[in-house]
Design a protein around this motif. Structure first.
Motif, short mmCIF file in Angstrom:
data_model
loop_
_atom_site.label_atom_id
_atom_site.label_comp_id
_atom_site.label_asym_id
_atom_site.label_seq_id
_atom_site.Cartn_x
_atom_site.Cartn_y
_atom_site.Cartn_z
N UNK A 1 -9.18 -8.75 -18.51
CA UNK A 1 -8.00 -9.60 -18.30
C UNK A 1 -8.32 -11.06 -18.61
N UNK A 2 -9.56 -11.46 -18.33
CA UNK A 2 -9.94 -12.85 -18.62
C UNK A 2 -10.00 -13.07 -20.12
N UNK A 3 -10.51 -12.05 -20.83
CA UNK A 3 -10.62 -12.16 -22.28
C UNK A 3 -9.24 -12.23 -22.93
N UNK A 4 -8.32 -11.39 -22.44
CA UNK A 4 -7.04 -11.24 -23.10
C UNK A 4 -6.02 -12.29 -22.63
N UNK A 5 -6.08 -12.67 -21.37
CA UNK A 5 -5.06 -13.57 -20.83
C UNK A 5 -5.62 -14.96 -20.54
N UNK A 6 -6.70 -15.00 -19.76
CA UNK A 6 -7.18 -16.29 -19.25
C UNK A 6 -7.61 -17.23 -20.38
N UNK A 7 -8.44 -16.72 -21.30
CA UNK A 7 -8.97 -17.58 -22.35
C UNK A 7 -7.85 -18.16 -23.23
N UNK A 8 -6.91 -17.33 -23.73
CA UNK A 8 -5.83 -17.91 -24.54
C UNK A 8 -4.97 -18.90 -23.75
N UNK B 1 -15.99 -20.01 -19.58
CA UNK B 1 -15.40 -18.95 -18.76
C UNK B 1 -16.44 -17.86 -18.52
N UNK B 2 -17.20 -17.51 -19.57
CA UNK B 2 -18.25 -16.51 -19.40
C UNK B 2 -19.28 -16.97 -18.39
N UNK B 3 -19.64 -18.27 -18.50
CA UNK B 3 -20.63 -18.80 -17.55
C UNK B 3 -20.11 -18.68 -16.12
N UNK B 4 -18.82 -19.00 -15.99
CA UNK B 4 -18.19 -18.95 -14.67
C UNK B 4 -18.33 -17.54 -14.08
N UNK B 5 -18.03 -16.55 -14.92
CA UNK B 5 -18.08 -15.17 -14.43
C UNK B 5 -19.51 -14.73 -14.16
N UNK B 6 -20.43 -15.17 -15.03
CA UNK B 6 -21.84 -14.85 -14.80
C UNK B 6 -22.31 -15.43 -13.48
N UNK C 1 -26.20 -3.01 -21.39
CA UNK C 1 -25.52 -4.31 -21.30
C UNK C 1 -24.09 -4.11 -20.84
N UNK C 2 -23.71 -4.87 -19.87
CA UNK C 2 -22.35 -4.73 -19.37
C UNK C 2 -21.46 -5.76 -20.08
N UNK C 3 -20.17 -5.57 -19.94
CA UNK C 3 -19.22 -6.52 -20.53
C UNK C 3 -19.46 -7.89 -19.91
N UNK C 4 -19.29 -8.93 -20.73
CA UNK C 4 -19.64 -10.25 -20.22
C UNK C 4 -18.54 -10.84 -19.35
N UNK C 5 -17.30 -10.60 -19.73
CA UNK C 5 -16.22 -11.04 -18.86
C UNK C 5 -15.21 -9.92 -18.75
N UNK C 6 -14.46 -9.88 -17.63
CA UNK C 6 -13.47 -8.81 -17.49
C UNK C 6 -12.41 -8.90 -18.59
#
Lengths: 518, 363
Positions: free
Chosen positions: B8-15, B353-358, B1-6
């Motif tokens: 930077x998106x997890x740490x910066x984009x989502x907040x 956001x996860x859906x977007x990246x998927x 299983x790979x990471x679901x979102x990069x």
């Protein structure tokens, strides 16, 4: 391929299921690539493939859990849409999952009618179900006490309830996912008789398994998947386990690792009268006694849940027990502060646990952090009195991963990003490279690809040949028979007997595993 | 299983998206009561960040939140939810007061290390009881730490009224600390360097202690055996037991560190600002710490940034109440919306956001 012959048969009877060019991707991962398959009515069709080959995805598409990106599904020659599992049931598809979906404190009847009750009152539905179940039992050897609660039934009987549920919902096509993983050989034989009689009554059965022996024994045709693609569909009669294995892996594989005779030395592990009572007050180990000598592999056979897990936990240092255990002649503590995993490791005991994802690894940790797990107090991982030496841990992990052929050999990846086989190799590398006197290993190849199985078996034999003691717990009889130098069989917390692998067979071991003294 | 979102998106984009949503809804609320949200935002930014005076308050609040945020974050790494930051900081204040009043301190340079020890020890002590109950008796730490907040407030009440109140005073508070225990403010420190900065603001040297604590927590969690064991225990208790990691010991250590960090907050508000111990000196900073740790993903850098954000909200909110007819309660609403979106409703933003990246990956 006799293409013309096939077209002729198609004209007379449409296949029960036909998939045309099914594709499904998860992000960048192509789980199913252009899969086409025909399953003839009234046959048992096996699907084999390594973990991650796409079998489960394909079946999930068929059962409406996922929607395919492309392709079509035909049932009985008619194209159908399966957006959810209700639609799959309406299309006549029944699924028996590896992990049963039963309400534990409901009776068999209640479970069978769950979701298909007719009307507000239960009584008429229950009566109807009782009648139908009686018919099914007579027809297919599917007898289960309809009034028994699920929690009181054996695993084999629970599985029958799952099959009954599907048949009660008028399933014509039955999909079974790894159905024999939890069964004794006897129960598996019974299941196969049931499946054979279902087939003879015109039902279609899809059997997903990684056990090639079962494919050869019961299926009419077999499809092989590799990396999301359907690489071959073969008539079972005209293939062999070796050919199937080669197609699954993409190269020649040794199904049996060659090993010379054992050279057993002194007793490394001596266990006497080991008892464990669990939190619910149930005695899980009822006076186990066994020895493992240097330079031998002792195989512990048994159906899962008969005390093998507790035995490993006690020896690995995270389950309290009473009795006596000696390692290299010295007693080890079974309770108190010095009965923990750290003390065990210091005494030369390494442990590859049965459940690598819940116990052996921290899935969110990187591979290099996992390669030190349990040995994190070792001096070579410390920079000074305060700090750990992360660089040394990374270098150490990198070397271990390369020696154990972990793919990809990237120490900075999280454990969860590796496949099951490669996760197991990380655990094995960590434990074996500590050069222990005694290696405890539970289910060494559970959920591991055939190619990796060969590698893991070779390593275990090599450890034995280096004069180490190995205690191996496995529910795979094939594995027990091919690797062990001696075999003990556990049933209900007791040792039912000890056998030598060349003087016994699956039948005899199966009887011992079922608690029948042979 | 790979990471679901990069990452930077997890740490910066989502907040950032969560924050933007919180501000948009806050704006709608301000609009609804007939004020101009744009003006309000300008006022907040100007008031909190537009002058060294504003910064002096923003940094003071942020310092509090860094301590309580780190406290929650350390416990999170051991999978323990320490809601008791409020009580631990209250008791930390008692520790600071006892140290400061014990001696006629000649110089703050001597008083500070002693007060740091007092604050940390009292905070840790207050966390130790729930930790022990969790580790030994299985009493859930969420429940016990909440209860200890109330007990802590009552203990302080008793001690201030009956023990530490100067004779003749009607105020449930300690006497003023001796002048030798007065910490230099950032204004003093800047002035020593010849810079005019933040006159009459409470930000003080404790800010640097908070920064040092960020580094310390980072070092402990990712570079020591204790941190390794805390993280392992937090991710999987079963695996930790397999590895011979003692769950009782790790629970205790993690909570002692957590409680000590929460207790250290008292250096800032009690010793640095009030210079005496009053009732309810923590003023909810213990609870803000939970939001700070959640938003900061339990990483010291994230905690620092989130603490600055909440410091900004506190100071900006105070300015808003001062200069507009926006009622004080609305400031609490804005802060609550930020907590709601960045903490509790994190998945609401994360999943799209996860859906977007998927979707992008599949195309």
């Amino acid at each position: 391929m006799g293409a013309r012959q096939q077209t002729e048969r198609q004209a007379t009877a449409a296949p029960a299921i036909e998939l045309r060019a099914i594709s499904k991707a998860f992000g960048p991962v192509q789980a199913n690539k252009d899969i086409s398959i025909r399953v003839e009515r009234g046959t048992i069709h096996g699907i084999v493939g390594e973990n991650g080959a796409g079998k489960s995805t394909l079946m999930s598409i068929l059962y409406g859990f996922y929607r395919a990106d492309a392709g079509e599904i035909l049932i009985g020659g008619r194209p159908v849409q399966i957006p959810d599992s209700q639609a799959a049931i309406r299309a006549g598809i029944g699924m028996v999952f590896q992990h049963f979906k039963l309400v534990q404190n409901f009776t068999v009847l209640e479970n069978v009618i769950l979701g298909v009750e007719e009307g507000a009152l239960l009584r008429p539905s229950l009566n109807k179900a009782r009648r139908v179940l009686g018919d099914l039992a007579r027809e297919y050897e599917l007898d289960v006490d309809p009034d028994a609660a699920i929690e009181d039934l054996s695993v084999g009987h629970q599985q029958r309830v799952e099959i009954l549920k599907a048949l009660y919902r008028q399933a014509d096509i039955l999909i079974l996912d790894e159905p024999t993983g939890v069964l004794t050989p006897d129960e598996a034989d019974h299941l196969f008789r049931i499946l054979a009689s279902l087939r003879d009554q015109g039902k279609t059965i899809i059997l997903i398994t990684h056990k090639l022996r079962e494919i050869m024994e019961i299926t009419d045709a077999v499809s092989v998947m590799r990396r999301g693609e359907m690489v071959a569909t073969l008539k079972t009669a005209s293939t062999s386990p070796e050919e199937l294995a080669e197609r699954m892996v993409g190269r020649k594989v040794l199904l049996h690792v060659p090993k010379g005779p054992a050279n057993p030395g002194r007793n490394v592990l001596e266990v006497e009268n080991l008892r464990v009572v669990d939190a619910a007050g149930i005695e899980r180990l009822r006076g186990i006694g066994l020895t493992v000598r240097a330079g031998e592999i002792l195989g512990v056979a048994g159906v899962a849940g008969n005390g093998q897990s507790e035995l490993l936990k006690v020896l690995g240092g995270f389950q309290r027990a009473t009795g006596r255990v000696r390692v290299n002649g010295d007693d080890i503590d079974l309770t108190g502060r010095r009965s923990d995993g750290q003390t065990r490791r210091a005494r030369g005991i390494a442990h590859v646990p049965e459940d690598r994802q819940a116990l052996g690894l921290i899935m969110d940790f990187t591979a290099w952090e996992n390669c030190a797990f349990g040995y994190h107090n070792a001096p070579e991982y410390q920079k000074n009195a305060l700090f750990m030496d992360n660089a040394a841990m990374q270098a150490d992990a990198q070397a271990k991963m390369e020696r154990f052929d972990v793919r990809p050999p990237t120490a900075t990846l999280a454990a969860k990003s590796f496949s099951g086989g490669n996760q197991q190799k990380i655990v094995l590398a960590r434990e074996i490279e500590r050069n222990p006197d005694l290696l405890l290993v539970g289910q060494p190849t559970r959920g591991v690809d055939i190619g990796a199985i060969e590698f893991i078996h070779k390593r275990l034999v090599a450890l034995r040949d280096a004069g180490k003691a190995v205690l191996m717990v496995s529910v795979e009889l094939e594995e027990i028979l091919s690797l062990s130098d001696r075999i003990v069989v556990m049933f209900d917390g007791r040792i039912m007997g000890e056998r030598l692998p060349d003087q016994t067979n699956e039948r005899e071991l199966g009887l011992l595993m079922a608690g029948v003294a042979a | 299983m790979s990471e679901r979102i990069p990452k930077w998106a997890d740490v910066v984009l989502v907040p950032v998206i969560s924050l933007a949503l919180a501000f948009v809804i806050s704006g709608l609320v301000i609009l609804a009561i007939g004020e101009n949200p744009w003006e309000a935002l300008k006022l907040m930014v100007n008031g909190a960040l537009g002058s060294s005076y504003g910064w002096g308050f923003t940094l003071y609040y942020a310092t509090n939140f860094i301590f309580t945020g780190l406290a929650v974050a350390v416990a999170f790494h051991a999978s323990l939810f320490n809601i008791g930051g409020e009580g631990q900081a209250t008791l930390g204040g008692l520790g600071v007061a006892l140290v400061c009043l014990a001696l006629p301190w000649p110089h703050w340079g001597l008083a500070l290390p002693a007060a740091v020890l007092g604050a940390a020890a009292f905070g840790a002590l207050w966390a130790a009881v729930p930790a022990w109950l969790q580790a030994r008796r299985g009493s859930h730490i969420v429940i016990t730490t909440i209860m200890f907040n109330f007990i802590g407030a009552s203990v302080l009440n008793y001690v201030l009224v009956n023990v530490l109140r100067p004779v003749g005073s009607m105020d449930p508070a300690t006497a003023r600390f001796p002048p030798g225990a007065s910490l230099p403010t950032l204004h003093d420190m800047a002035a020593a360097l010849g810079i005019a900065w933040g006159r009459n603001t409470p930000a003080n040297i404790t800010f640097f202690i908070a920064l040092a604590c960020c580094v310390l927590v980072w070092a402990i969690i990712w570079h020591t055996r204790l941190g390794y064991q805390i993280r392992a225990f937090g991710k999987s208790e079963g695996a930790a037991r397999y590895a011979g990691i003692n769950p009782v010991r790790i629970t205790m250590y993690a909570m002692l560190i957590s409680g000590a960090l929460a207790g250290l907050m008292a250096i800032n508000n009690v010793m640095g600002e009030a210079e005496r111990l009053v009732l309810n000196s923590v003023e909810g900073a213990g609870f803000i710490g939970i939001a700070v740790a959640l938003m900061g993903r339990s990483h010291p850098v994230g905690v620092l940034l989130a603490a600055l954000l909440f410091g900004f909200l506190y100071q900006g909110g105070a300015e808003l109440a001062l200069w507009t007819t926006i009622p004080r309660e609305l400031i609490t609403v804005i802060q609550a919306l930020v907590i709601l979106f960045t903490g509790a409703l994190d998945n609401m933003v994360r999943m799209p956001v996860e859906r977007l990246f998927r979707g992008r990956g599949a195309a």
